[in-house]
Design a protein around this motif. Structure first.
Motif, PDB file in Angstrom:
ATOM      1  N   LYS A  63       0.807  -1.214   0.000  1.00  0.00           N
ATOM      2  CA  LYS A  63       0.000   0.000   0.000  1.00  0.00           C
ATOM      3  C   LYS A  63       0.847   1.274   0.000  1.00  0.00           C
ATOM      4  CE  LYS A  63      -3.842  -2.103   2.531  1.00  0.00           C
ATOM      5  NZ  LYS A  63      -4.671  -2.013   3.733  1.00  0.00           N
ATOM      6  N   THR A  64       2.130   1.151  -0.178  1.00  0.00           N
ATOM      7  CA  THR A  64       3.007   2.321  -0.146  1.00  0.00           C
ATOM      8  C   THR A  64       3.635   2.548  -1.518  1.00  0.00           C
ATOM      9  OG1 THR A  64       4.935   1.024   0.540  1.00  0.00           O
ATOM     10  CG2 THR A  64       3.560   1.950   2.285  1.00  0.00           C
ATOM     11  N   GLN A  65       4.134   3.755  -1.690  1.00  0.00           N
ATOM     12  CA  GLN A  65       4.834   4.103  -2.922  1.00  0.00           C
ATOM     13  C   GLN A  65       6.169   4.728  -2.539  1.00  0.00           C
ATOM     14  OE1 GLN A  65       2.483   6.741  -5.279  1.00  0.00           O
ATOM     15  NE2 GLN A  65       0.633   5.508  -5.082  1.00  0.00           N
ATOM     16  N   PRO A  66       7.204   4.458  -3.321  1.00  0.00           N
ATOM     17  CA  PRO A  66       8.490   5.081  -3.026  1.00  0.00           C
ATOM     18  C   PRO A  66       8.424   6.592  -3.272  1.00  0.00           C
ATOM     19  CG  PRO A  66       8.638   3.772  -5.040  1.00  0.00           C
ATOM     20  CD  PRO A  66       7.271   3.563  -4.465  1.00  0.00           C
ATOM     21  N   LEU A  67       9.141   7.334  -2.457  1.00  0.00           N
ATOM     22  CA  LEU A  67       9.236   8.786  -2.669  1.00  0.00           C
ATOM     23  C   LEU A  67      10.323   9.056  -3.698  1.00  0.00           C
ATOM     24  CD1 LEU A  67       9.082  10.151   0.995  1.00  0.00           C
ATOM     25  CD2 LEU A  67       7.290  10.209  -0.724  1.00  0.00           C
ATOM     26  N   ASP A  68      10.066  10.020  -4.528  1.00  0.00           N
ATOM     27  CA  ASP A  68      11.110  10.473  -5.441  1.00  0.00           C
ATOM     28  C   ASP A  68      11.224  11.983  -5.318  1.00  0.00           C
ATOM     29  OD1 ASP A  68       9.022  11.582  -6.936  1.00  0.00           O
ATOM     30  OD2 ASP A  68       8.948   9.910  -8.316  1.00  0.00           O
TER      31      ASP A  68
END
Length: 72
Positions: A63-68
């Motif tokens: 349920k998470t997304q990597p930060l860019d």
């Protein structure tokens, strides 16, 4: 008492009474702030542990997304 603190106090003794009181007030307020911060941090450990567990569970569930750099 450390050598540095002794040096600072020796310098403070050369100041006027009002300047000494102003610096003493700042020091005492800083020490009180440190005490309050330590107490708040100590009392928040259970909450922080719960939030960390929730974040790990969300990560494992995908349920998470990597930060860019664009996200920030």
């Amino acid at each position: 008492m450390t050598e540095l603190l002794e040096k600072a106090i020796a310098k403070l003794k050369t100041l006027s009474a009002s300047e000494q009181d102003a610096i003493a007030t700042l020091i005492l307020e800083e020490l009180e702030d440190d005490t309050l911060w330590d107490q708040a941090f100590e009392q928040s450990q259970d909450t922080l542990a719960t939030l960390a567990a929730e974040a790990i569970a969300e990560f494992k569930a995908g349920k998470t997304q990597p930060l860019d750099s664009e996200t920030l």
